[in-house]
Scaffold this active site. Structure first.
Site, PDB file in Angstrom:
ATOM      1  N   ARG A 176       7.866  -4.770   3.656  1.00 33.71           N
ATOM      2  CA  ARG A 176       7.032  -5.382   4.690  1.00 33.71           C
ATOM      3  C   ARG A 176       6.656  -6.778   4.260  1.00 33.71           C
ATOM      4  NH1 ARG A 176       1.992  -1.853   6.663  1.00 33.71           N
ATOM      5  NH2 ARG A 176       1.222  -2.572   4.664  1.00 33.71           N
ATOM      6  N   THR A 191       3.665 -11.373   7.999  1.00 32.68           N
ATOM      7  CA  THR A 191       3.980 -10.937   9.361  1.00 32.68           C
ATOM      8  C   THR A 191       3.878  -9.421   9.517  1.00 32.68           C
ATOM      9  OG1 THR A 191       6.319 -10.602   8.892  1.00 32.68           O
ATOM     10  CG2 THR A 191       5.657 -12.821   9.565  1.00 32.68           C
ATOM     11  N   ASP A 214      -0.880   1.776  -2.185  1.00 33.63           N
ATOM     12  CA  ASP A 214       0.521   1.353  -2.043  1.00 33.63           C
ATOM     13  C   ASP A 214       1.409   2.330  -2.797  1.00 33.63           C
ATOM     14  OD1 ASP A 214       3.066   0.026  -2.645  1.00 33.63           O
ATOM     15  OD2 ASP A 214       2.127  -1.716  -1.696  1.00 33.63           O
ATOM     16  N   ASP A 257       3.912   0.870  -5.425  1.00 32.79           N
ATOM     17  CA  ASP A 257       3.224   0.392  -6.629  1.00 32.79           C
ATOM     18  C   ASP A 257       2.752   1.555  -7.498  1.00 32.79           C
ATOM     19  OD1 ASP A 257       3.626  -2.227  -5.996  1.00 32.79           O
ATOM     20  OD2 ASP A 257       1.603  -2.590  -5.228  1.00 32.79           O
TER      21      ASP A 257
HETATM   22  C1  PRP Z   1       5.736   0.658   2.302  1.00 33.00           C
HETATM   23  C2  PRP Z   1       6.130   2.087   2.622  1.00 33.00           C
HETATM   24  C3  PRP Z   1       6.898   1.942   3.898  1.00 33.00           C
HETATM   25  C4  PRP Z   1       6.161   0.807   4.578  1.00 33.00           C
HETATM   26  C5  PRP Z   1       5.269   1.386   5.629  1.00 33.00           C
HETATM   27  O1  PRP Z   1       6.798  -0.015   1.748  1.00 33.00           O
HETATM   28  O2  PRP Z   1       6.863   2.708   1.596  1.00 33.00           O
HETATM   29  O3  PRP Z   1       8.270   1.623   3.726  1.00 33.00           O
HETATM   30  O4  PRP Z   1       5.381   0.152   3.580  1.00 33.00           O
HETATM   31  O5  PRP Z   1       4.659   0.370   6.357  1.00 33.00           O
HETATM   32  P1  PRP Z   1       4.973   0.123   7.899  1.00 33.00           P
HETATM   33  O6  PRP Z   1       4.937   1.460   8.562  1.00 33.00           O
HETATM   34  O7  PRP Z   1       3.845  -0.754   8.322  1.00 33.00           O
HETATM   35  O8  PRP Z   1       6.302  -0.548   8.003  1.00 33.00           O
HETATM   36  P2  PRP Z   1       6.674  -1.532   1.237  1.00 33.00           P
HETATM   37  O9  PRP Z   1       7.003  -2.467   2.341  1.00 33.00           O
HETATM   38  O10 PRP Z   1       5.341  -1.710   0.579  1.00 33.00           O
HETATM   39  O11 PRP Z   1       7.853  -1.626   0.201  1.00 33.00           O
HETATM   40  P3  PRP Z   1       8.053  -0.835  -1.186  1.00 33.00           P
HETATM   41  O12 PRP Z   1       8.366   0.606  -0.857  1.00 33.00           O
HETATM   42  O13 PRP Z   1       9.208  -1.552  -1.787  1.00 33.00           O
HETATM   43  O14 PRP Z   1       6.791  -0.952  -1.990  1.00 33.00           O
HETATM   44  N1  URA Z   2       2.539   1.103   2.608  1.00 34.97           N
HETATM   45  C1  URA Z   2       1.929   1.815   1.624  1.00 34.97           C
HETATM   46  O1  URA Z   2       2.512   2.047   0.559  1.00 34.97           O
HETATM   47  N2  URA Z   2       0.671   2.234   1.841  1.00 34.97           N
HETATM   48  C2  URA Z   2       0.008   1.986   2.976  1.00 34.97           C
HETATM   49  O2  URA Z   2      -1.155   2.413   3.113  1.00 34.97           O
HETATM   50  C3  URA Z   2       0.659   1.244   3.983  1.00 34.97           C
HETATM   51  C4  URA Z   2       1.934   0.826   3.775  1.00 34.97           C
END
Ligand code: PRP
Ligand code: URA
Length: 213
Positions: A108, A112, A204, A207
């Site tokens: 994400r 944006t 997160d 993370d």
């Molecule tokens: C997190 C999560 C989803 C997304 C959800 O990933 O694992 O993929 O956010 O958010 P959304 O429904 O608003 O799209 P992130 O973008 O943080 O990437 P990561 O898994 O690499 O940490």
């Molecule tokens: N992605 C995450 O990992 N946690 C949240 O709460 C939202 C998006």
């Protein structure tokens, strides 16, 4: 359990899942325990996700005679959304060890909140298989709906989405864009905060799995 607001949403409320999810939410849970619990929950959820999966009859020969058994009608393809979706794959493979695995890399954008694609690798003949898209977090729904679009471009019609924690906003977004896709979650949380994090949520997920916070 189903939620009256969301017809295609299935909330899996088994006590073993809910107690493990409670521990996952706990800020004191370290990355080792977080990964362990996430995979255990994924294994438990699979049982429900596959409850109504189509099977076909096959013959099986026991040491005494031949009888009728079943096998799954279609091959299974698991598609985790990187990174956090990978954290559920080993748990699902415990129960479906020969499933094929594709990958979609999305993150994400911090400003944006739109998903940005950086990697896609699918097994061949995706359309002939039952596809399970996996990501622990369903927040705005941007990542999941984008991933579903990529998968449907390969003519896939049998597809489910499995997550751990869902926000109402994300569920509504998937239902609006992909009403044909059943959604399975362990929890439907209250809302998103101003940074689109799920409340109460668990922070997160990526993370916490990989210690990149
Ligand atoms: C997190 C999560 C989803 C997304 C959800 O990933 O694992 O993929 O956010 O958010 P959304 O429904 O608003 O799209 P992130 O973008 O943080 O990437 P990561 O898994 O690499 O940490
Ligand atoms: N992605 C995450 O990992 N946690 C949240 O709460 C939202 C998006």
């Amino acid at each position: 359990m189903t939620d009256q607001r969301f017809e295609t949403l299935h909330i899996i409320e088994h006590p073993l899942i809910q107690t493990k999810l409670t521990a996952l939410r706990d800020v004191r849970t370290d990355n080792y325990l977080f990964r362990t619990l996430l995979n255990q929950i994924a294994s438990l959820m699979v049982y429900e996700v596959f409850r109504n999966t189509e099977t076909v009859k096959i013959e099986v020969t026991t040491p005494l005679e031949t009888t009728t058994g079943v096998k799954l009608a279609k091959e299974i393809t698991l598609i985790p959304i990187l990174r956090a979706g990978l954290g559920m794959i080993a748990g699902i493979q415990n129960l479906i060890p020969r499933a094929r695995v594709g990958h979609i890399g999305l993150y994400r954008d911090k400003n944006t909140l739109e998903p940005v694609e950086y990697y896609t690798k699918f097994p061949p003949n995706l359309a002939a298989t039952k596809v399970i898209l996996i990501d622990p977090m369903l927040a705005t729904g941007g990542s999941a709906t984008a991933a579903l679009h990529f998968i449907k471009k390969r003519s896939v019609t049998d597809i489910s989405f499995v997550c751990l924690v869902a926000a109402p906003e994300g569920v509504a977004r998937i239902i609006a864009d992909h009403p044909d896709v059943p959604i399975f979650t362990a929890a439907l949380d209250r809302e998103l905060n101003e940074h689109a994090y799920i409340l109460p949520g668990l922070g997160d997920a990526g993370d916490r799995i990989y210690r990149t916070e």
